[in-house]
Scaffold this active site. Structure first.
Site, mmCIF file in Angstrom:
data_model
loop_
_atom_site.group_PDB
_atom_site.id
_atom_site.type_symbol
_atom_site.label_atom_id
_atom_site.label_comp_id
_atom_site.label_asym_id
_atom_site.label_seq_id
_atom_site.Cartn_x
_atom_site.Cartn_y
_atom_site.Cartn_z
ATOM 1 C CD GLU A 1 23.647 51.728 -12.584
ATOM 2 O OE1 GLU A 1 23.759 51.901 -11.361
ATOM 3 O OE2 GLU A 1 23.837 52.642 -13.404
ATOM 4 C CD GLU B 1 22.982 55.425 -18.361
ATOM 5 O OE1 GLU B 1 23.895 55.857 -17.635
ATOM 6 O OE2 GLU B 1 22.022 54.766 -17.895
HETATM 7 O O1 G3I Z 1 15.657 67.982 -9.551
HETATM 8 C C1 G3I Z 1 16.134 68.042 -8.200
HETATM 9 C C2 G3I Z 1 16.015 69.457 -7.669
HETATM 10 O O2 G3I Z 1 14.626 69.800 -7.593
HETATM 11 C C3 G3I Z 1 16.640 69.523 -6.279
HETATM 12 O O3 G3I Z 1 16.618 70.863 -5.821
HETATM 13 C C4 G3I Z 1 18.083 69.021 -6.346
HETATM 14 C C5 G3I Z 1 18.662 69.007 -4.944
HETATM 15 O O4 G3I Z 1 19.612 67.992 -4.838
HETATM 16 O O5 G3I Z 1 18.119 67.667 -6.853
HETATM 17 C C6 G3I Z 1 17.593 67.621 -8.182
HETATM 18 O O6 G3I Z 1 17.641 66.298 -8.614
HETATM 19 C C7 G3I Z 1 18.952 65.857 -9.001
HETATM 20 C C8 G3I Z 1 18.811 65.229 -10.401
HETATM 21 O O7 G3I Z 1 20.035 64.617 -10.819
HETATM 22 C C9 G3I Z 1 18.388 66.264 -11.454
HETATM 23 O O8 G3I Z 1 19.453 67.169 -11.618
HETATM 24 C C10 G3I Z 1 19.378 64.787 -8.009
HETATM 25 O O9 G3I Z 1 19.658 65.409 -6.763
HETATM 26 C C11 G3I Z 1 20.637 64.096 -8.526
HETATM 27 O O10 G3I Z 1 20.930 62.980 -7.677
HETATM 28 C C12 G3I Z 1 20.364 63.533 -9.929
HETATM 29 O O11 G3I Z 1 21.572 62.939 -10.384
HETATM 30 C C13 G3I Z 1 21.396 62.048 -11.523
HETATM 31 C C14 G3I Z 1 21.802 60.624 -11.112
HETATM 32 O O12 G3I Z 1 21.763 59.743 -12.257
HETATM 33 C C15 G3I Z 1 20.866 60.076 -10.050
HETATM 34 O O13 G3I Z 1 19.553 60.062 -10.569
HETATM 35 C C16 G3I Z 1 22.316 62.537 -12.639
HETATM 36 O O14 G3I Z 1 21.815 63.793 -13.111
HETATM 37 C C17 G3I Z 1 22.329 61.522 -13.786
HETATM 38 O O15 G3I Z 1 23.303 61.903 -14.756
HETATM 39 C C18 G3I Z 1 22.699 60.135 -13.266
HETATM 40 O O16 G3I Z 1 22.581 59.253 -14.363
HETATM 41 C C19 G3I Z 1 22.954 57.887 -14.091
HETATM 42 C C20 G3I Z 1 21.934 56.964 -14.766
HETATM 43 O O17 G3I Z 1 20.626 57.265 -14.309
HETATM 44 C C21 G3I Z 1 22.309 55.509 -14.532
HETATM 45 N N1 G3I Z 1 23.676 55.242 -15.016
HETATM 46 C C22 G3I Z 1 24.692 56.125 -14.402
HETATM 47 C C23 G3I Z 1 24.345 57.583 -14.709
HETATM 48 C C24 G3I Z 1 25.420 58.533 -14.230
HETATM 49 O O18 G3I Z 1 25.542 58.481 -12.845
#
Ligand code: G3I
Length: 367
Positions: free
Chosen positions: A154, A270
């Site tokens: 991105e 994705e």
């Molecule tokens: O694992 C930690 C956990 O230990 C903690 O307690 C918790 C508290 O917030 O956070 C957890 O991590 C989260 C992670 O997902 C795992 O569930 C993060 O906060 C959260 O921000 C993260 O969100 C992911 C996001 O990308 C940011 O990385 C989404 O699951 C994931 O679906 C999303 O995927 C993105 C692609 O990478 C790029 N393209 C868009 C796509 C959708 O947004």
């Protein structure tokens, strides 16, 4: 206006495809896709794979796996220079014995970075090590075991107003546009075996905004390739809207043809279909999700440069963190091929039909 005869012929052809799926020995998306020379797989997390019912089911359906979160920098390098590959290695160690390819997401992104990163980029002499050093450490750790890497994710944001359409991210502020070239060259040196992917979204839709994004993407890729940046493939994320404007299949076809003419391979990285904003009726939502996926994949799979399709998860069950509250949106989202009980939804069937109806690829590798 289609003639009655063509409508009947089309219906018979569709019924033949559906019957073919039911009767065929190929009863998973991975097998149906592989039979046509394409990889199907999905994103997963260690949390999902701890579910003893789901893990073997995923291993049957998917032929390639990507970490939804565990290979982002916040997960891999929580403290400067202190890497934690535990979760990532466990996903790789699930994929390999199950005959699955494994792809990495993502080495350079403006999100999912550890809190210390921005100050490290600002420290004198720290920025090259902070970027190149990280890519070298991570890509070397997985060297020779990766199908592909989303090296940069991105990087484009036409709305940021730059003439090169680049996102005004922490990476651009620290290095200028050269961070992209640096990232791909370091990744190539660290793992010459992996397919290097530029991954993005924003080119799927029908609107003038999407037209501008497609033009910006092609311009960006063409210039990078002309500079000798080792980009092997374009990763089209494929996040769709079930109740938004329908995909313009002709525009999408032309865009994918242009990518192929640049010599790029194409991965759908994705894919999912957001079912918010329309009816709350589950049958209506599932039908709209399946239709949107079918319209998209039929075009994508018609391009011989498309080598893989991954959905951004496999089951709706894991879409929200544990302890999901129904009040969050008033309903549970239904974006993926399997429902919360791991049953196949219309989207599974429409994807199966897309794989079955596509022209087979000449076999170039053992998928
Ligand atoms: O694992 C930690 C956990 O230990 C903690 O307690 C918790 C508290 O917030 O956070 C957890 O991590 C989260 C992670 O997902 C795992 O569930 C993060 O906060 C959260 O921000 C993260 O969100 C992911 C996001 O990308 C940011 O990385 C989404 O699951 C994931 O679906 C999303 O995927 C993105 C692609 O990478 C790029 N393209 C868009 C796509 C959708 O947004």
């Amino acid at each position: 206006m289609a003639s009655a005869a063509s409508v009947v012929a089309s219906a018979l052809a569709e019924r033949t495809v559906v019957a073919g799926i039911a009767a065929s020995r190929l009863t998973t998306l991975g097998a149906l896709a592989a039979d046509r020379g394409v990889l199907y797989g999905c994103a997963a997390s260690t949390f999902e794979l701890r579910n003893q019912t789901f893990a073997p089911l995923l291993a049957r359906e998917a032929r390639i796996l990507v970490a939804e979160y565990e290979m982002k920098r916040a997960a891999l390098e929580p403290q400067p220079g202190q890497f934690d590959f535990t979760a990532a290695d466990s996903l790789l160690n699930f994929a390999k014995p199950n005959g699955m390819a494994f792809r990495g997401h993502t080495l350079v992104w403006h999100k999912a970075n550890p809190p210390w990163l921005e100050s490290a980029l600002a420290s004198p002499g720290g920025k090259e090590r902070t970027l190149a050093g990280y890519i070298e450490s991570v890509a070397s750790h997985f060297r020779g075991r990766m199908h592909s890497w989303d090296v940069v994710n991105e990087a484009l944001a036409p709305a940021d107003g730059r003439s090169d359409n680049l996102r005004n991210s922490l990476w651009l502020k620290a290095f200028g546009p050269a961070y992209i070239d640096l990232a791909f060259h370091v990744a190539r040196a660290a793992d010459p075996h992996a397919l290097l992917v530029y991954n993005d979204w924003g080119c799927e839709g029908p609107s003038e905004k999407h037209d501008r994004f497609r033009a910006a993407t092609l311009d960006f890729l063409e210039r990078a390739i002309a500079r000798g940046v080792p980009i092997d493939a374009y990763g089209m994320q494929g996040h769709l809207q079930a109740f938004g404007p329908k995909i313009d299949q002709a525009k999408l076809h032309r865009f994918l043809d242009a990518l192929k003419n640049l010599g790029l391979r194409i991965l759908i990285t994705e894919h999912d279909v957001d079912d918010s904003g329309g009816s709350l009726d589950i049958a209506v939502r599932d039908g709209a999700v399946a239709d949107a996926s079918r319209r998209f994949l039929d075009v994508v799979l018609d391009n011989t440069a498309t080598e893989a399709v991954l959905t951004w998860g496999l089951s709706d069950r894991f879409l929200d963190p544990p302890g999901w509250k129904e009040t969050l949106r008033g309903y549970r989202p239904r974006l993926l091929p399997l429902d919360v009980d791991f049953a196949r939804k219309p989207m599974w069937r429409s994807m199966a039909q897309s794989f079955t109806a596509m022209r087979p690829r000449l076999r170039t590798s053992n998928l």
